[in-house]
Design a protein around this motif. Structure first.
Motif, PDB file in Angstrom:
ATOM      1  N   MET A   1      17.252 -36.976 -18.728  1.00 35.23           N
ATOM      2  CA  MET A   1      15.932 -36.688 -18.170  1.00 35.23           C
ATOM      3  C   MET A   1      14.987 -36.077 -19.201  1.00 35.23           C
ATOM      4  O   MET A   1      13.831 -35.772 -18.880  1.00 35.23           O
ATOM      5  N   ARG A   2      15.469 -35.907 -20.425  1.00 37.26           N
ATOM      6  CA  ARG A   2      14.635 -35.369 -21.505  1.00 37.26           C
ATOM      7  C   ARG A   2      13.966 -36.523 -22.255  1.00 37.26           C
ATOM      8  O   ARG A   2      14.544 -37.621 -22.374  1.00 37.26           O
ATOM      9  N   THR A   3      12.805 -36.256 -22.797  1.00 38.67           N
ATOM     10  CA  THR A   3      12.109 -37.287 -23.578  1.00 38.67           C
ATOM     11  C   THR A   3      12.673 -37.386 -24.993  1.00 38.67           C
ATOM     12  O   THR A   3      12.593 -38.443 -25.626  1.00 38.67           O
ATOM     13  N   LEU A   4      13.230 -36.283 -25.503  1.00 38.93           N
ATOM     14  CA  LEU A   4      13.831 -36.285 -26.836  1.00 38.93           C
ATOM     15  C   LEU A   4      15.334 -36.470 -26.736  1.00 38.93           C
ATOM     16  O   LEU A   4      15.964 -36.095 -25.742  1.00 38.93           O
ATOM     17  N   ASN A   5      15.912 -37.021 -27.805  1.00 37.54           N
ATOM     18  CA  ASN A   5      17.357 -37.217 -27.857  1.00 37.54           C
ATOM     19  C   ASN A   5      18.056 -35.974 -28.384  1.00 37.54           C
ATOM     20  O   ASN A   5      17.461 -35.130 -29.056  1.00 37.54           O
ATOM     21  N   THR A   6      19.364 -35.902 -28.096  1.00 39.22           N
ATOM     22  CA  THR A   6      20.212 -34.894 -28.722  1.00 39.22           C
ATOM     23  C   THR A   6      20.685 -35.431 -30.078  1.00 39.22           C
ATOM     24  O   THR A   6      20.151 -36.420 -30.598  1.00 39.22           O
ATOM     25  N   SER A   7      21.689 -34.833 -30.661  1.00 37.01           N
ATOM     26  CA  SER A   7      22.148 -35.204 -32.005  1.00 37.01           C
ATOM     27  C   SER A   7      22.785 -36.588 -32.015  1.00 37.01           C
ATOM     28  O   SER A   7      23.269 -37.074 -30.980  1.00 37.01           O
TER      29      SER A   7
ATOM     30  N   GLY B   1      29.586 -27.454 -24.110  1.00 40.01           N
ATOM     31  CA  GLY B   1      28.638 -26.347 -24.221  1.00 40.01           C
ATOM     32  C   GLY B   1      27.440 -26.730 -25.074  1.00 40.01           C
ATOM     33  O   GLY B   1      26.292 -26.378 -24.760  1.00 40.01           O
ATOM     34  N   ALA B   2      27.697 -27.480 -26.153  1.00 35.96           N
ATOM     35  CA  ALA B   2      26.596 -27.960 -26.998  1.00 35.96           C
ATOM     36  C   ALA B   2      25.716 -28.951 -26.230  1.00 35.96           C
ATOM     37  O   ALA B   2      24.478 -28.904 -26.319  1.00 35.96           O
ATOM     38  N   LEU B   3      26.349 -29.844 -25.461  1.00 34.32           N
ATOM     39  CA  LEU B   3      25.588 -30.780 -24.632  1.00 34.32           C
ATOM     40  C   LEU B   3      24.692 -30.032 -23.645  1.00 34.32           C
ATOM     41  O   LEU B   3      23.513 -30.349 -23.497  1.00 34.32           O
ATOM     42  N   SER B   4      25.273 -29.049 -22.978  1.00 29.32           N
ATOM     43  CA  SER B   4      24.511 -28.296 -21.978  1.00 29.32           C
ATOM     44  C   SER B   4      23.399 -27.482 -22.620  1.00 29.32           C
ATOM     45  O   SER B   4      22.296 -27.371 -22.070  1.00 29.32           O
TER      46      SER B   4
ATOM     47  N   MET C   1      30.233 -31.860 -17.648  1.00 30.25           N
ATOM     48  CA  MET C   1      29.869 -33.060 -18.388  1.00 30.25           C
ATOM     49  C   MET C   1      28.946 -33.957 -17.553  1.00 30.25           C
ATOM     50  O   MET C   1      27.959 -34.493 -18.062  1.00 30.25           O
ATOM     51  N   MET C   2      29.237 -34.106 -16.277  1.00 29.64           N
ATOM     52  CA  MET C   2      28.388 -34.911 -15.400  1.00 29.64           C
ATOM     53  C   MET C   2      26.964 -34.348 -15.359  1.00 29.64           C
ATOM     54  O   MET C   2      25.990 -35.095 -15.456  1.00 29.64           O
ATOM     55  N   ASN C   3      26.858 -33.035 -15.222  1.00 32.49           N
ATOM     56  CA  ASN C   3      25.550 -32.400 -15.121  1.00 32.49           C
ATOM     57  C   ASN C   3      24.793 -32.451 -16.442  1.00 32.49           C
ATOM     58  O   ASN C   3      23.596 -32.759 -16.476  1.00 32.49           O
ATOM     59  N   ALA C   4      25.452 -32.144 -17.529  1.00 29.71           N
ATOM     60  CA  ALA C   4      24.790 -32.110 -18.841  1.00 29.71           C
ATOM     61  C   ALA C   4      24.309 -33.501 -19.239  1.00 29.71           C
ATOM     62  O   ALA C   4      23.195 -33.660 -19.771  1.00 29.71           O
ATOM     63  N   SER C   5      25.119 -34.536 -18.990  1.00 39.25           N
ATOM     64  CA  SER C   5      24.712 -35.894 -19.352  1.00 39.25           C
ATOM     65  C   SER C   5      23.537 -36.347 -18.491  1.00 39.25           C
ATOM     66  O   SER C   5      22.628 -37.029 -18.981  1.00 39.25           O
ATOM     67  N   GLN C   6      23.539 -35.953 -17.223  1.00 39.09           N
ATOM     68  CA  GLN C   6      22.419 -36.290 -16.343  1.00 39.09           C
ATOM     69  C   GLN C   6      21.134 -35.598 -16.807  1.00 39.09           C
ATOM     70  O   GLN C   6      20.062 -36.210 -16.867  1.00 39.09           O
ATOM     71  N   ALA C   7      21.256 -34.317 -17.168  1.00 42.38           N
ATOM     72  CA  ALA C   7      20.088 -33.549 -17.605  1.00 42.38           C
ATOM     73  C   ALA C   7      19.521 -34.094 -18.907  1.00 42.38           C
ATOM     74  O   ALA C   7      18.293 -34.216 -19.073  1.00 42.38           O
ATOM     75  N   LEU C   8      20.402 -34.449 -19.848  1.00 44.48           N
ATOM     76  CA  LEU C   8      19.931 -34.969 -21.130  1.00 44.48           C
ATOM     77  C   LEU C   8      19.179 -36.291 -20.953  1.00 44.48           C
ATOM     78  O   LEU C   8      18.211 -36.566 -21.672  1.00 44.48           O
TER      79      LEU C   8
ATOM     80  N   ASP D   1      21.035 -32.305 -36.578  1.00 44.57           N
ATOM     81  CA  ASP D   1      19.986 -33.337 -36.544  1.00 44.57           C
ATOM     82  C   ASP D   1      19.539 -33.695 -35.123  1.00 44.57           C
ATOM     83  O   ASP D   1      19.070 -34.817 -34.873  1.00 44.57           O
ATOM     84  N   SER D   2      19.679 -32.759 -34.204  1.00 42.55           N
ATOM     85  CA  SER D   2      19.179 -33.002 -32.847  1.00 42.55           C
ATOM     86  C   SER D   2      17.674 -32.718 -32.786  1.00 42.55           C
ATOM     87  O   SER D   2      17.258 -31.582 -33.036  1.00 42.55           O
ATOM     88  N   PRO D   3      16.844 -33.712 -32.451  1.00 40.05           N
ATOM     89  CA  PRO D   3      15.408 -33.443 -32.281  1.00 40.05           C
ATOM     90  C   PRO D   3      15.140 -32.448 -31.155  1.00 40.05           C
ATOM     91  O   PRO D   3      14.211 -31.645 -31.234  1.00 40.05           O
ATOM     92  N   LEU D   4      15.988 -32.480 -30.134  1.00 40.39           N
ATOM     93  CA  LEU D   4      15.776 -31.614 -28.967  1.00 40.39           C
ATOM     94  C   LEU D   4      16.012 -30.148 -29.313  1.00 40.39           C
ATOM     95  O   LEU D   4      15.216 -29.278 -28.952  1.00 40.39           O
ATOM     96  N   ILE D   5      17.096 -29.861 -30.051  1.00 38.99           N
ATOM     97  CA  ILE D   5      17.382 -28.456 -30.381  1.00 38.99           C
ATOM     98  C   ILE D   5      16.368 -27.919 -31.380  1.00 38.99           C
ATOM     99  O   ILE D   5      16.125 -26.713 -31.451  1.00 38.99           O
ATOM    100  N   SER D   6      15.739 -28.818 -32.142  1.00 38.11           N
ATOM    101  CA  SER D   6      14.817 -28.386 -33.206  1.00 38.11           C
ATOM    102  C   SER D   6      13.384 -28.198 -32.720  1.00 38.11           C
ATOM    103  O   SER D   6      12.561 -27.621 -33.444  1.00 38.11           O
ATOM    104  N   GLN D   7      13.068 -28.657 -31.538  1.00 36.47           N
ATOM    105  CA  GLN D   7      11.681 -28.550 -31.084  1.00 36.47           C
ATOM    106  C   GLN D   7      11.322 -27.089 -30.773  1.00 36.47           C
ATOM    107  O   GLN D   7      12.197 -26.286 -30.455  1.00 36.47           O
TER     108      GLN D   7
END
Length: 516
Positions: free
Chosen positions: A460-466, A235-238, A451-458, A275-281
């Motif tokens: 495709m983001r320019t920022l990283n997760t935690s 859920g956090a990944l998604s 998990m397959m979908n969330a990892s694929q979506a992440l 410390d996720s840059p993505l969640i903090s933007q």
């Protein structure tokens, strides 16, 4: 002999069965480590004392005592002569070994043995010590009676499944051993073990009880706690992949509605996203859909349901559930109803519903990720249209969610009359048990698709997760790679399920919610 050699080689790793209760962490350790067990002196004394009392009682009384010197079920008023008591008990085992359907998974059969040992070890069942020790031998030697999923009404005990277990003790039926299904008598000869000669009360003590339901319940609970953790993690990944907001997980929100599971869910997700840059933007949207925003409430309610089910199941496996019960100190033999599975039936139905909801909300998050929102391409693939990408895994998840809805229909609201009306209300807890396992396996598949979908979506983001989630994804990517263009995805689902299954957790992490 092979038996003696094996006993010597295994004697280093022993878990003692005492009067102290089995707990979920203990059971998890036993399941993972495959350690051996032994009966404590206290348990042995309890068993011997109870049997001596019963033998003395039988010497000086001709009174009919149910199942000891009478027939069974609606034949309870038929008294049996003393010289036929062994035949009575063995006939009971043979006649009741009429299970059918699929085979019970071997890990669950092993738990059935353990829980029958624990129940008989309380010293209220009147069996011989040698009979219980043979169950211990089977457990330690990994001799697992071939048992079937269908045949128990969940009331007079799990009669048919437990009869197949008892059948092996008298040298009949089949067992699993060293990966093969073999005639019991052949395996007993291999270890120089003679069949047990059942005496008064013993067959009934082995057959009466809730160990089939209990074993399924514990097996499902151990998997459910792992799936509960994964639900928070994925859920956090998604959430991060969907460019979601963290505010709904603020401690202040949870403290004004302080359900334990809700508080723990929000706490976990905050920790996963630290410390996720993505969640903090900065976010362009004000709110997220419920499948993201309400994870503390939905996942948390399942955690609280697990806590309730765990309490009931642990009470059950540490109790006496056969009939009649023998009370040496009170000088009483009482025919009651401790074999009735209603507590487990209701709890297993609750578990089914609670787990189904984890799958339901997971599928909704998957649906949102492939919908082409928030800068993500439709179906999470380059050149959508030419490629279908992750369109169809969501179909698969949706079909499984609907299957779970059907399986989650309560079994415990049903009953059927049996044994000529003597057994006129039954729990149907055995059906709830086998349905619960199917739901647990289904939820694992749904989460694998998320998990397959969330990892694929992440990806495709320019920022990283935690950092924590990046490390987790790195391990996952060694097994399942980013999908550039269409390919058959059934193999990726299998790999993802295998990856999830391969991860072990410390008891402190896995059962954190029990103490939350």
């Amino acid at each position: 002999m092979k038996n003696a050699i094996l006993r010597e080689s295994l004697s280093t790793f022993m878990h003692s069965i005492t009067s102290q209760p089995l707990t979920l962490p203990i059971l998890n350790n036993l399941t993972i480590s495959q350690d051996q067990i032994e009966l404590s002196k206290e348990v042995c004394d309890n068993i011997v004392r109870c049997r001596a009392y019963l033998d003395e009682k039988m010497k000086h009384s001709n009174m009919p005592i149910y199942g000891i010197n009478t027939g069974f079920g609606s034949l309870c008023d038929v008294q049996i002569s003393t010289d036929q008591l062994t035949q009575l008990q063995e006939n009971l085992v043979r006649s009741h070994a009429c299970g059918t359907g699929e085979l019970v998974p071997k890990p669950i059969v092993k738990l059935m043995l353990l829980f029958k040992i624990k129940s008989l070890g309380n010293g209220n069942s009147g069996v011989h010590l040698a009979t219980v020790q043979r169950l211990v031998d089977f457990y330690n030697l990994n001799i697992l009676p071939v048992t079937y999923t269908q045949g128990s009404l969940g009331a007079s005990g799990d009669l048919a499944p437990l009869a197949h277990m008892a059948l092996s003790l008298i040298g009949e039926g089949e067992v699993w051993h060293e990966g093969e299904q073999k005639p019991t008598q052949d395996v007993l000869k291999e270890y120089d073990l003679k069949p047990i000669k059942l005496q008064s009360k013993e067959g009934l003590a082995l057959l009466n009880g809730t160990q089939f339901m209990s074993a399924y319940a514990v097996h499902c609970l151990l998997k459910s706690y792992k799936l509960s953790y994964f639900s928070d993690l994925l859920g956090a990944l998604s959430l991060d992949a969907f460019d979601g907001r963290l505010e709904p997980f603020d401690p202040l929100v949870q403290l004004v509605r302080p359900h334990k599971g809700q508080i723990l869910t929000a706490q976990r997700i905050r920790a996963f996203l630290k410390d996720s840059p993505l969640i903090s933007q900065p976010k362009a949207h004000v709110q997220d859909p419920y499948s993201f925003r309400c994870m503390p409430q939905v996942h948390g309610a399942t955690k609280d349901a697990l806590a309730h089910v765990c309490s009931v199941v642990l009470t059950e496996i540490n109790s006496v559930s056969d009939n009649p019960n023998i009370f040496v100190a009170a000088d009483k033999i009482i025919s009651g109803g401790n074999f009735h599975g209603q507590p487990l039936a209701l709890s297993l139905d609750f578990l089914k519903i609670a787990l189904s909801e984890l799958g339901s909300i997971s599928e909704r998050r998957t649906y949102q990720l492939i919908s082409g929102q928030r800068g993500l391409p439709s179906f999470l693939v380059k050149s959508p249209g030419l490629n279908s990408g992750f369109m169809i895994p969501q179909y698969t998840a949706a079909s499984i969610v609907s299957a779970n809805k059907q399986l989650a229909t309560p079994a415990s609201v049903d009953s059927i009359v049996s044994s000529n009306g003597q057994e006129d209300h039954v729990s149907m807890g055995a059906n709830a048990a086998t349905q619960a396992l199917k739901i647990v396996e289904n939820v694992e598949r749904i989460l694998a698709i998320e998990m397959m979908n969330a990892s694929q979506a992440l990806a495709m983001r320019t920022l990283n997760t935690s950092p924590f989630l990046m490390q987790f994804l790195s391990s996952y990517r060694s097994e399942v790679q980013f999908m550039e263009s269409d390919k058959p995805l059934y193999k990726e689902i299998k790999k993802t399920i295998a990856f999830m299954s391969s991860l072990d957790f410390d008891n402190d992490v896995l059962f954190e919610e029990i103490d939350a």
